[in-house]
Design a protein around this motif. Sequence first.
Motif, PDB file in Angstrom:
ATOM      1  N   SER A 126       0.845  -1.193   0.000  1.00  0.00           N
ATOM      2  CA  SER A 126       0.000   0.000   0.000  1.00  0.00           C
ATOM      3  C   SER A 126       0.879   1.241   0.000  1.00  0.00           C
ATOM      4  N   SER A 127       0.259   2.371  -0.299  1.00  0.00           N
ATOM      5  CA  SER A 127       0.989   3.646  -0.339  1.00  0.00           C
ATOM      6  C   SER A 127       2.270   3.511  -1.156  1.00  0.00           C
ATOM      7  N   LEU A 128       2.137   2.920  -2.311  1.00  0.00           N
ATOM      8  CA  LEU A 128       3.314   2.640  -3.141  1.00  0.00           C
ATOM      9  C   LEU A 128       3.983   3.921  -3.621  1.00  0.00           C
ATOM     10  N   LYS A 129       5.292   3.850  -3.726  1.00  0.00           N
ATOM     11  CA  LYS A 129       6.115   4.974  -4.150  1.00  0.00           C
ATOM     12  C   LYS A 129       6.895   4.585  -5.399  1.00  0.00           C
ATOM     13  N   PRO A 130       7.306   5.557  -6.181  1.00  0.00           N
ATOM     14  CA  PRO A 130       8.117   5.225  -7.368  1.00  0.00           C
ATOM     15  C   PRO A 130       9.368   4.422  -7.021  1.00  0.00           C
ATOM     16  N   GLU A 131       9.932   4.654  -5.867  1.00  0.00           N
ATOM     17  CA  GLU A 131      11.137   3.908  -5.465  1.00  0.00           C
ATOM     18  C   GLU A 131      10.848   2.450  -5.104  1.00  0.00           C
ATOM     19  N   ASP A 132       9.585   2.063  -5.083  1.00  0.00           N
ATOM     20  CA  ASP A 132       9.238   0.655  -4.886  1.00  0.00           C
ATOM     21  C   ASP A 132       9.300  -0.122  -6.202  1.00  0.00           C
ATOM     22  N   THR A 133       9.512   0.579  -7.294  1.00  0.00           N
ATOM     23  CA  THR A 133       9.606  -0.067  -8.598  1.00  0.00           C
ATOM     24  C   THR A 133      10.770  -1.044  -8.636  1.00  0.00           C
ATOM     25  N   ALA A 134      10.484  -2.283  -8.961  1.00  0.00           N
ATOM     26  CA  ALA A 134      11.507  -3.336  -8.965  1.00  0.00           C
ATOM     27  C   ALA A 134      10.880  -4.646  -9.431  1.00  0.00           C
ATOM     28  N   MET A 135      11.742  -5.621  -9.675  1.00  0.00           N
ATOM     29  CA  MET A 135      11.282  -6.991  -9.838  1.00  0.00           C
ATOM     30  C   MET A 135      11.187  -7.583  -8.432  1.00  0.00           C
ATOM     31  N   TYR A 136      10.053  -8.183  -8.141  1.00  0.00           N
ATOM     32  CA  TYR A 136       9.829  -8.766  -6.829  1.00  0.00           C
ATOM     33  C   TYR A 136       9.896 -10.289  -6.916  1.00  0.00           C
ATOM     34  N   TYR A 137      10.657 -10.855  -5.981  1.00  0.00           N
ATOM     35  CA  TYR A 137      10.878 -12.293  -5.967  1.00  0.00           C
ATOM     36  C   TYR A 137      10.392 -12.896  -4.653  1.00  0.00           C
ATOM     37  N   CYS A 138       9.909 -14.100  -4.766  1.00  0.00           N
ATOM     38  CA  CYS A 138       9.542 -14.907  -3.615  1.00  0.00           C
ATOM     39  C   CYS A 138      10.639 -15.951  -3.418  1.00  0.00           C
ATOM     40  N   ALA A 139      11.017 -16.184  -2.170  1.00  0.00           N
ATOM     41  CA  ALA A 139      12.098 -17.129  -1.898  1.00  0.00           C
ATOM     42  C   ALA A 139      11.804 -17.930  -0.645  1.00  0.00           C
ATOM     43  N   ALA A 140      12.319 -19.153  -0.628  1.00  0.00           N
ATOM     44  CA  ALA A 140      12.100 -20.054   0.506  1.00  0.00           C
ATOM     45  C   ALA A 140      13.430 -20.444   1.133  1.00  0.00           C
ATOM     46  N   ARG A 141      13.414 -20.522   2.452  1.00  0.00           N
ATOM     47  CA  ARG A 141      14.605 -20.907   3.200  1.00  0.00           C
ATOM     48  C   ARG A 141      14.145 -21.740   4.385  1.00  0.00           C
TER      49      ARG A 141
END
Length: 122
Positions: A83-98
């Motif tokens: 929420s309240s997204l900002k231009p600096e949140d622009t990116a490729m988002y990845y999900c990862a498991a550990r």
Amino acid sequence: QVQVVESGGGLVQAGGSLRLSCTVSGLSFDDYAMGWFRQAPGKERERVACMRKIGVSTYSDSVKGRFTISRDNAKSSLYLQMSSLKPEDTAMYYCAARYLRCPVSSEEYNYWGQGTQVTVSS
């Protein structure tokens, strides 16, 4: 064979919201900590949020109060409400498991998805 698949990315205006989803197969989901990472062009991959088990989560300072991580163990799924997204949140988002823990370093995660692009326009 472990598969991690993200979805839900897209283009949104600043101040808007998006919900990312991640579905995992091929491992005992309950035993794994699940994290969301992001990587913008020219920048290192950073951990955004991680949930070790339901109710136990951690966030980066840059998203705290704006993003919420959650998981549904019955569906082997992880979510990120942004929420309240900002231009600096622009990116490729990845999900990862550990297994079990939520380390900060991306190198310690065992399984990764292909990513979903989030673009926030100003």
